[in-house]
Motif scaffolding. Sequence first.
Motif, PDB file in Angstrom:
ATOM      1  N   VAL A   1       3.326   2.336   9.670  1.00 46.55           N
ATOM      2  CA  VAL A   1       2.611   2.496   8.392  1.00 46.55           C
ATOM      3  C   VAL A   1       1.627   3.672   8.394  1.00 46.55           C
ATOM      4  N   ARG A   2       1.479   4.327   9.549  1.00 44.88           N
ATOM      5  CA  ARG A   2       0.515   5.437   9.639  1.00 44.88           C
ATOM      6  C   ARG A   2       0.949   6.608   8.759  1.00 44.88           C
ATOM      7  N   SER A   3      -0.016   7.164   8.027  1.00 41.56           N
ATOM      8  CA  SER A   3       0.318   8.353   7.234  1.00 41.56           C
ATOM      9  C   SER A   3      -0.655   9.473   7.592  1.00 41.56           C
ATOM     10  N   ARG A   4      -0.174  10.701   7.549  1.00 46.22           N
ATOM     11  CA  ARG A   4      -0.997  11.841   8.001  1.00 46.22           C
ATOM     12  C   ARG A   4      -2.166  12.132   7.061  1.00 46.22           C
TER      13      ARG A   4
ATOM     14  N   SER B   1      -2.959   8.424   2.931  1.00 41.56           N
ATOM     15  CA  SER B   1      -2.511   7.705   1.735  1.00 41.56           C
ATOM     16  C   SER B   1      -1.893   6.355   2.108  1.00 41.56           C
ATOM     17  N   GLU B   2      -1.723   5.522   1.079  1.00 48.19           N
ATOM     18  CA  GLU B   2      -1.150   4.176   1.265  1.00 48.19           C
ATOM     19  C   GLU B   2       0.314   4.286   1.717  1.00 48.19           C
ATOM     20  N   ALA B   3       0.732   3.407   2.640  1.00 46.00           N
ATOM     21  CA  ALA B   3       2.115   3.435   3.119  1.00 46.00           C
ATOM     22  C   ALA B   3       3.074   3.000   2.008  1.00 46.00           C
ATOM     23  N   SER B   4       4.277   3.576   1.999  1.00 43.57           N
ATOM     24  CA  SER B   4       5.252   3.228   0.962  1.00 43.57           C
ATOM     25  C   SER B   4       5.774   1.811   1.177  1.00 43.57           C
ATOM     26  N   ILE B   5       6.379   1.264   0.130  1.00 37.87           N
ATOM     27  CA  ILE B   5       6.897  -0.108   0.192  1.00 37.87           C
ATOM     28  C   ILE B   5       8.002  -0.230   1.254  1.00 37.87           C
TER      29      ILE B   5
ATOM     30  N   ILE C   1       8.020  -2.827   4.359  1.00 35.25           N
ATOM     31  CA  ILE C   1       9.101  -3.778   4.643  1.00 35.25           C
ATOM     32  C   ILE C   1       9.599  -3.589   6.081  1.00 35.25           C
ATOM     33  N   LEU C   2       9.764  -2.330   6.459  1.00 30.98           N
ATOM     34  CA  LEU C   2      10.217  -2.029   7.819  1.00 30.98           C
ATOM     35  C   LEU C   2       9.209  -2.562   8.848  1.00 30.98           C
ATOM     36  N   ALA C   3       7.912  -2.374   8.538  1.00 31.85           N
ATOM     37  CA  ALA C   3       6.868  -2.867   9.447  1.00 31.85           C
ATOM     38  C   ALA C   3       6.936  -4.390   9.564  1.00 31.85           C
ATOM     39  N   GLY C   4       7.200  -5.051   8.437  1.00 25.85           N
ATOM     40  CA  GLY C   4       7.315  -6.513   8.440  1.00 25.85           C
ATOM     41  C   GLY C   4       8.469  -6.976   9.311  1.00 25.85           C
TER      42      GLY C   4
ATOM     43  N   LEU D   1      -0.016 -12.184   4.829  1.00 28.91           N
ATOM     44  CA  LEU D   1      -1.464 -12.379   4.660  1.00 28.91           C
ATOM     45  C   LEU D   1      -2.243 -11.148   5.145  1.00 28.91           C
ATOM     46  N   GLY D   2      -1.782 -10.564   6.245  1.00 30.88           N
ATOM     47  CA  GLY D   2      -2.449  -9.379   6.797  1.00 30.88           C
ATOM     48  C   GLY D   2      -2.444  -8.224   5.815  1.00 30.88           C
ATOM     49  N   LEU D   3      -1.321  -8.089   5.114  1.00 26.67           N
ATOM     50  CA  LEU D   3      -1.191  -7.033   4.109  1.00 26.67           C
ATOM     51  C   LEU D   3      -2.207  -7.240   2.982  1.00 26.67           C
TER      52      LEU D   3
END
Lengths: 255, 173
Positions: free
Chosen positions: B94-97, B100-104, B108-111, B153-155
């Motif tokens: 989910v890290r972005s350079r 900004s907010e990570a894409s959906i 989902i991939l992180a989940g 919940l973490g999200l």
Amino acid sequence: MNTSAFVAGNGWLYRFDPRAKILLMVLLCIFFFLPITLLGLFLSVLLVIAVGWRNTGTKNIKGVFLSIAPMLLFMLLFSPFNVRSGEPLWRIGAVTIITVEGALQALRLACRFIGITYVCTLLFATTVMGEIMLALRFWRLPYKAALVVTLSFTYIPFIAESFSQIAESHRLREAALEERKNYIQRLKDLVPTLTSVLVVALRSIPNLAMSLEMRGLGRSERRTSYRSLDSYTRLFTDFVISITIVTMLWLIFKA
Amino acid sequence: MQHNKNALKIAVTAVLTAVVVVFTMIVRIPTAKGYLNLCDVAICFIAFTFGPTSAFIAAGLGTALADLISGYAQWAPISFAVHGLEGLLIALIVRSRNGSEASIVKKILAGIVCMATVSLGYFALSALFISTVAVAAAEIPGNLAQSAVGFVLGLGVSSAVKRAYPPVRSLSW
């Protein structure tokens, strides 16, 4: 919330040097995986439990056993079916359900699991957390890592207390609605509580960072240092005892 | 908040580790080989808010300490490895350079990675070192449920904390 597994006592295990105790714990855990006879494994585990019982009392030994009992049951019920080779122990018609090897394998796994559990538990039941940290420092745990763990232990009661208070106040606000909520609604309701707890915890970070700076963290001339384990005067003897115990067990029980 | 970088790093890691310990110990549902808890909520929050290094250390150390305190010392090394890896992977995904907010898609991939790491990690390591394949397999559904609920919940908690306490962004490193 209890933040320590220490059980007060004055047995010989309490007087054993924590640095040697860590070595003994690691060596015993390795020993349980070595090729030793099943009887040897069983007797070694029995010895560990007897030492634990003598030092920490029946209540602690019983408590540890109860915490692992469900898993032991699972292990003894399901593990024997995994081994298909060997002499049949239980057959239904032409189908072998359990073999002797399977049953012995299950017993070995159960003994090993009990042994590892008691060895690990006894270290923390007979040594206060501060001394474990000092012993880990002796074993080359980096200063900053030890500091992080020590600081965490001081913050756990504060965050746990905040959690209880915040959860209680959220519950009081919606006491009448509480019974009508389903499982998902209850989980959703956790979000405000968890958010408040996290904000309380995060607010303490700048103060903690400032205190660490004030105490000279990162400077060449240190203003604070860890106390030492000088009260334990038999380090060498305890090291020798630790190594001797495991070597003797290995020589007696090797397969 | 101009702190010595080292002091801030230690303070952040220590407090986040304590948060993971509390979340792990305060809600417990006993299972065959241990207990289910809220640790994944804290880990996902840290991964989303603080980045890979903090997530790896706080998640691994926090869950291991909770195991030690709770009398499940034999699980501590496994919890350290599995949850540390879980935090690290989620944070890396989910890290972005540009902040900004990570894409959906990333979320989902992180989940999926979160659920896979916890369930497969515990399965593999406990089957290898502590129990058997059958016993370890019996715990997969529980671990999947715990990590899925924890991730969701973490999200939610992560975005709520960023709104409630904006300085949190300055604490990450």
